[in-house]
Design an enzyme around this catalytic site. Structure first.
Site, mmCIF file in Angstrom:
data_model
loop_
_atom_site.group_PDB
_atom_site.id
_atom_site.type_symbol
_atom_site.label_atom_id
_atom_site.label_comp_id
_atom_site.label_asym_id
_atom_site.label_seq_id
_atom_site.Cartn_x
_atom_site.Cartn_y
_atom_site.Cartn_z
ATOM 1 N N LYS A 172 24.568 -56.365 29.719
ATOM 2 C CA LYS A 172 24.318 -55.089 29.061
ATOM 3 C C LYS A 172 23.148 -55.137 28.091
ATOM 4 O O LYS A 172 22.447 -54.173 27.877
ATOM 5 C CB LYS A 172 25.588 -54.679 28.311
ATOM 6 C CG LYS A 172 25.524 -53.315 27.678
ATOM 7 C CD LYS A 172 25.631 -52.259 28.729
ATOM 8 C CE LYS A 172 25.444 -50.869 28.184
ATOM 9 N NZ LYS A 172 25.056 -49.953 29.254
ATOM 10 N N ASN A 206 23.343 -67.645 21.751
ATOM 11 C CA ASN A 206 22.816 -66.544 22.546
ATOM 12 C C ASN A 206 21.315 -66.558 22.332
ATOM 13 O O ASN A 206 20.856 -66.439 21.205
ATOM 14 C CB ASN A 206 23.399 -65.215 22.051
ATOM 15 C CG ASN A 206 22.679 -64.018 22.634
ATOM 16 O OD1 ASN A 206 22.173 -64.078 23.745
ATOM 17 N ND2 ASN A 206 22.650 -62.925 21.890
ATOM 18 N N GLY A 207 20.551 -66.748 23.409
ATOM 19 C CA GLY A 207 19.100 -66.765 23.260
ATOM 20 C C GLY A 207 18.498 -67.884 24.074
ATOM 21 O O GLY A 207 19.112 -68.384 25.021
ATOM 22 N N LYS A 251 20.632 -47.066 39.705
ATOM 23 C CA LYS A 251 22.102 -47.079 39.531
ATOM 24 C C LYS A 251 22.760 -47.651 40.780
ATOM 25 O O LYS A 251 23.654 -48.476 40.701
ATOM 26 C CB LYS A 251 22.656 -45.661 39.295
ATOM 27 C CG LYS A 251 22.438 -45.037 37.945
ATOM 28 C CD LYS A 251 23.161 -45.683 36.805
ATOM 29 C CE LYS A 251 22.382 -46.811 36.237
ATOM 30 N NZ LYS A 251 21.545 -46.604 35.111
ATOM 31 N N CYS A 279 24.623 -63.041 26.957
ATOM 32 C CA CYS A 279 25.528 -63.968 26.301
ATOM 33 C C CYS A 279 26.153 -63.290 25.081
ATOM 34 O O CYS A 279 25.487 -62.558 24.355
ATOM 35 C CB CYS A 279 24.885 -65.259 25.819
ATOM 36 S SG CYS A 279 24.229 -66.258 27.127
ATOM 37 N N GLU A 302 15.950 -43.419 38.780
ATOM 38 C CA GLU A 302 17.204 -43.752 38.109
ATOM 39 C C GLU A 302 18.364 -43.775 39.106
ATOM 40 O O GLU A 302 19.223 -44.656 39.052
ATOM 41 C CB GLU A 302 17.450 -42.743 36.965
ATOM 42 C CG GLU A 302 18.733 -42.894 36.190
ATOM 43 C CD GLU A 302 18.918 -44.255 35.516
ATOM 44 O OE1 GLU A 302 17.990 -45.075 35.485
ATOM 45 O OE2 GLU A 302 20.042 -44.494 35.036
ATOM 46 N N GLU A 358 22.147 -51.464 41.136
ATOM 47 C CA GLU A 358 22.870 -52.258 40.137
ATOM 48 C C GLU A 358 24.339 -52.435 40.465
ATOM 49 O O GLU A 358 24.873 -53.531 40.354
ATOM 50 C CB GLU A 358 22.829 -51.549 38.777
ATOM 51 C CG GLU A 358 21.570 -51.687 38.040
ATOM 52 C CD GLU A 358 21.684 -50.943 36.716
ATOM 53 O OE1 GLU A 358 21.542 -51.597 35.684
ATOM 54 O OE2 GLU A 358 21.913 -49.721 36.711
ATOM 55 N N TRP A 395 25.545 -65.588 30.102
ATOM 56 C CA TRP A 395 24.671 -65.059 31.143
ATOM 57 C C TRP A 395 23.620 -66.153 31.314
ATOM 58 O O TRP A 395 22.810 -66.397 30.419
ATOM 59 C CB TRP A 395 24.040 -63.755 30.673
ATOM 60 C CG TRP A 395 23.243 -63.075 31.742
ATOM 61 C CD1 TRP A 395 23.713 -62.212 32.690
ATOM 62 C CD2 TRP A 395 21.837 -63.204 31.974
ATOM 63 N NE1 TRP A 395 22.682 -61.804 33.496
ATOM 64 C CE2 TRP A 395 21.523 -62.387 33.091
ATOM 65 C CE3 TRP A 395 20.810 -63.933 31.376
ATOM 66 C CZ2 TRP A 395 20.229 -62.276 33.602
ATOM 67 C CZ3 TRP A 395 19.531 -63.820 31.880
ATOM 68 C CH2 TRP A 395 19.247 -62.992 32.973
ATOM 69 N N ARG A 432 28.233 -58.602 28.038
ATOM 70 C CA ARG A 432 26.948 -59.237 27.743
ATOM 71 C C ARG A 432 26.629 -60.385 28.687
ATOM 72 O O ARG A 432 25.527 -60.928 28.681
ATOM 73 C CB ARG A 432 26.932 -59.764 26.306
ATOM 74 C CG ARG A 432 27.149 -58.697 25.271
ATOM 75 C CD ARG A 432 27.187 -59.307 23.900
ATOM 76 N NE ARG A 432 25.900 -59.828 23.519
ATOM 77 C CZ ARG A 432 24.957 -59.139 22.908
ATOM 78 N NH1 ARG A 432 25.156 -57.892 22.616
ATOM 79 N NH2 ARG A 432 23.813 -59.700 22.595
ATOM 80 N N HIS A 455 2.542 -41.685 52.586
ATOM 81 C CA HIS A 455 1.485 -42.684 52.392
ATOM 82 C C HIS A 455 1.977 -44.093 52.679
ATOM 83 O O HIS A 455 1.365 -45.066 52.263
ATOM 84 C CB HIS A 455 0.907 -42.574 50.981
ATOM 85 C CG HIS A 455 0.280 -41.244 50.721
ATOM 86 N ND1 HIS A 455 -0.848 -40.813 51.373
ATOM 87 C CD2 HIS A 455 0.656 -40.217 49.928
ATOM 88 C CE1 HIS A 455 -1.155 -39.592 50.968
ATOM 89 N NE2 HIS A 455 -0.240 -39.209 50.089
HETATM 90 C C1 F6R Z 1 20.340 -49.941 33.845
HETATM 91 C C2 F6R Z 1 20.292 -50.666 32.618
HETATM 92 C C3 F6R Z 1 19.096 -51.494 32.317
HETATM 93 C C4 F6R Z 1 18.660 -51.205 30.885
HETATM 94 C C5 F6R Z 1 17.516 -52.136 30.468
HETATM 95 C C6 F6R Z 1 17.018 -51.789 29.084
HETATM 96 O O1 F6R Z 1 21.556 -49.307 34.031
HETATM 97 O O2 F6R Z 1 21.204 -50.607 31.844
HETATM 98 O O3 F6R Z 1 18.052 -51.262 33.214
HETATM 99 O O4 F6R Z 1 18.253 -49.874 30.829
HETATM 100 O O5 F6R Z 1 17.963 -53.445 30.484
HETATM 101 O O6 F6R Z 1 18.073 -51.855 28.186
HETATM 102 P P1 F6R Z 1 18.012 -51.161 26.775
HETATM 103 O O7 F6R Z 1 18.045 -49.699 26.997
HETATM 104 O O8 F6R Z 1 19.226 -51.683 26.067
HETATM 105 O O9 F6R Z 1 16.742 -51.604 26.129
#
Ligand code: F6R
Length: 628
Positions: free
Chosen positions: A623, A100-101, A505, A2, A501, A508, A74, A27, A524
């Site tokens: 984000k 937000n929260g 990616k 949010c 990772e 996501e 969000w 956000r 396994h």
């Molecule tokens: C993946 C991604 C999320 C963040 C996670 C932690 O691309 O962006 O998995 O890595 O939400 O976020 P931060 O790094 O802001 O604590």
């Protein structure tokens, strides 16, 4: 998670709020809304879905009000429908709130308010806030009644929240408050702003003040007054941000994600400039560290153990960090999901450094885990005292208020929801930290340190080479995967986190199911998943586990899987093992994650773009994850 924004000043508020929301849309983007105050009334407009829906609705509803609040959501409580979109109003439509929260005690407050005759129109936790404020307002005739009503209200809320509130009866006041969720104030000439993130403020002013937990502020056209929740006035002054609004533009790239992938050589250069002692030469100066992180000596004194707390991609970077700290500096290192640690922390150990890694600096789980660590160690004897280090690209974030020291990873703000440049910058921080500790503890030779530093300084050019030579090819093959349902990513040793990772990616941004495994674990169980429809990405870089990964890739090939290799192997050799080669330059194995991750970012990006998806704002994500 949010985004909230607020404006009070001399210009029409609507466009300023909309522009602010556009910069905060990363956000959350389930719904959006605005409330302005004009001629003694609140004008509220909301729309389900992305901001563009709100924009089209606004066309008929624009007004010249010079005060307002906005929100991009969000969803936490209640579906992403218009009736759940913010701002929320009280029954008389005199008070409007964006939040937000999460208000954790909203059920209890809702029942209390219902018993007094309040009726609710949404499923959200937020709606209790304007109702409660209206309830307190109805009992006051004081001049600063609005401020007092918000103050009384925030004292009744539990949870993590940041709010902005306007009231039809106080058209010259915008009240904001913060408790464990980010909120920044901006100071212009006769105009003031609030937002969840400075990105929404920098186009107007660089004079900002970050509100702290338990603070409430009154913004009027004349200035800003900050108080604590008890109502004591606090003396606070804004600081000037050293920030260029240009970096929040796409600058000709189709998506922020691609732009940020291309920014990586520059980010690595910035890190090298910031943290390498440029006059360190093995021959001339063997007696001071080649690394300059500015950490106090007590961080490393008697250090016996490190624990790293992080989530998501930052957790993957931390796994690489563990490898480096253990292999280079010989320090036993644990990496914990912050969301798990906060409810089941590992037993307290002596002489332990805790590191919180977060690109946003606002992840609720990471902040709470670090707070838990700080609190449970406070008052203990010296060797058990907390030493907390933060690693982030947002030094101005809430993380800075919790930790003793920060390493700024020099990546600047990242807008694409999928982390790319911030990931490589976190890896750089771990290389520097490990080398600094290795130098102090003499766990590796000076020659080895010098060789790694030389390797680090070659990285920007090598990343550039990958971008130049691989992007077109990856874009071409991406269409072959646009219907693929599952992917497997394999890596071993220091490249196992890169397999995780790469898979994250892809999940996501493309919504394709993907799993990362340590290559040796396939046999396994997960090997049962393989057939011709499941491509396998194998990260095979010369070093200790090279042959092993190649054997694991062969095993997958024998099950008809299409194998995509990420390797520095030459084309001829590669053609007998891999169906596709994503080529990276030859490099020391210990540095290889800095290169192997790049083609995987490009692969995820191009598959998602080919599928026509919203790469920068994937569904259900945000984000900055400021809720649990
Ligand atoms: C993946 C991604 C999320 C963040 C996670 C932690 O691309 O962006 O998995 O890595 O939400 O976020 P931060 O790094 O802001 O604590």
């Amino acid at each position: 998670m949010c985004g909230i924004v607020g404006y009070i000043g001399t210009q029409p508020a609507t466009e300023i709020l909309m522009a602010g929301l556009e910069r905060l849309e990363y956000r959350g983007y389930d719904s959006a809304g605005l409330a302005t105050v004009l001629e003694g009334k609140i004008h509220c407009i909301r729309a389900k879905g992305k901001l563009k829906n709100l924009r089209s609705k606004l066309a008929e509803a624009i007004n010249p009000s010079q005060i307002g609040i906005g929100h991009t959501r969000w969803a936490t409580h209640g579906k992403p429908e218009e009736y759940n979109a913010h701002p929320h109003l009280d029954m008389t439509r005199r008070v409007a709130v964006v939040q937000n929260g999460i208000v954790e005690n909203y059920q209890e407050l809702r029942s209390e308010l219902k018993s007094k005759g309040h009726e609710f129109l949404s499923d959200t936790d937020t709606e209790v806030i304007p109702h409660l404020i209206a309830e307190y307002l109805s009992t006051t005739t004081e001049l600063d009644g609005f401020f007092k009503a918000v103050q009384q209200t925030v004292n009744r809320l539990s949870g993590a929240f940041a709010i902005a509130v306007v009231c039809a009866d106080y058209p010259d006041e915008l009240i904001v408050a913060r408790q464990q969720a980010p909120l920044v104030l901006g100071f212009g000439q006769g105009e003031f702003f609030c937002a969840s993130d400075v990105t929404a403020i920098v186009p107007h002013t660089r004079a900002v003040l970050t509100l702290e937990n338990g603070e409430i502020a009154k913004l009027t056209p004349l200035g800003v007054e900050v108080y604590n929740f008890k109502g004591d006035r606090l003396r606070k002054a804004p600081r000037t941000l050293d920030w260029n609004p240009i970096i929040v533009e796409k600058q000709g790239f189709r998506h922020f994600m691609l732009k940020e992938i291309y920014e990586q050589p520059g980010v690595v250069r910035n890190c090298l400039e910031a943290y390498l002692n440029s006059n360190w030469h093995l021959e001339d100066h063997p007696n001071f560290s080649p690394i300059n992180l500015g950490l106090p000596p007590q961080f490393s004194e008697n250090l016996e153990q490190i624990q790293i707390l992080a989530c998501g991609t930052s957790w993957h970077a931390s796994l690489v960090g563990k490898y480096l700290l253990e292999q280079l500096a010989g320090i036993p290192t644990m990496v914990q999901y912050a969301s798990e640690f906060r409810y089941a922390p590992a037993p307290i150990t002596a002489n332990t450094l805790t590191i919180g890694v977060t690109q946003s600096g606002e992840t609720a789980d990471t902040l709470a885990a670090l707070e838990t660590e700080k609190q449970r160690r406070s008052g203990l004897e010296a060797k058990f005292q907390a030493r907390i280090l933060g690693i982030t690209n947002r030094p101005e974030s809430s993380l800075g208020q919790i930790v003793d020291r920060l390493i700024d990873t020099q990546a600047g703000i990242e807008i694409g929801v999928a982390a790319t440049k911030t990931f490589v910058s976190q890896l750089m921080a771990f290389y520097f930290l490990s080398l600094d500790f290795a130098y102090a503890r003499q766990t590796i030779t000076q020659e080895k340190i010098a060789a790694i530093i030389k390797g680090l300084s070659q990285l920007p050019a090598q990343i550039e080479l990958i971008l130049e030579s691989q992007e077109r090819y990856i874009e071409e093959i991406a269409h072959e995967f646009s219907e693929t349902k599952d992917f497997i990513f394999l890596g071993r040793g220091i490249n196992f986190p890169i397999a995780l990772e790469g898979a994250l990616k892809l999940k996501e941004v493309s919504y394709i199911h993907a799993e990362g495994y340590p290559a040796g674990e396939m046999k396994h169980g997960p090997i049962a998943l393989l057939d011709a429809k499941v491509p396998v990405v194998a990260i095979a870089m010369p070093g200790d586990v090279y042959e092993k990964v190649i054997s694991n890739a062969q095993e997958a090939k024998a099950r008809d899987a299409r194998i995509i290799g990420v390797s520095s192997m030459n084309k001829n050799e590669a053609s007998s093992i891999f169906d596709n080669l994503l080529s990276v330059p030859a490099i020391e194995e210990i540095l290889s994650p800095m290169l192997t991750v790049i083609p995987l970012q490009l692969l995820a990006y191009h598959i998602a773009a080919r599928r026509g998806l919203d790469v920068d704002q994937p569904r259900n994500l945000a984000k900055s994850v400021t809720v649990e």
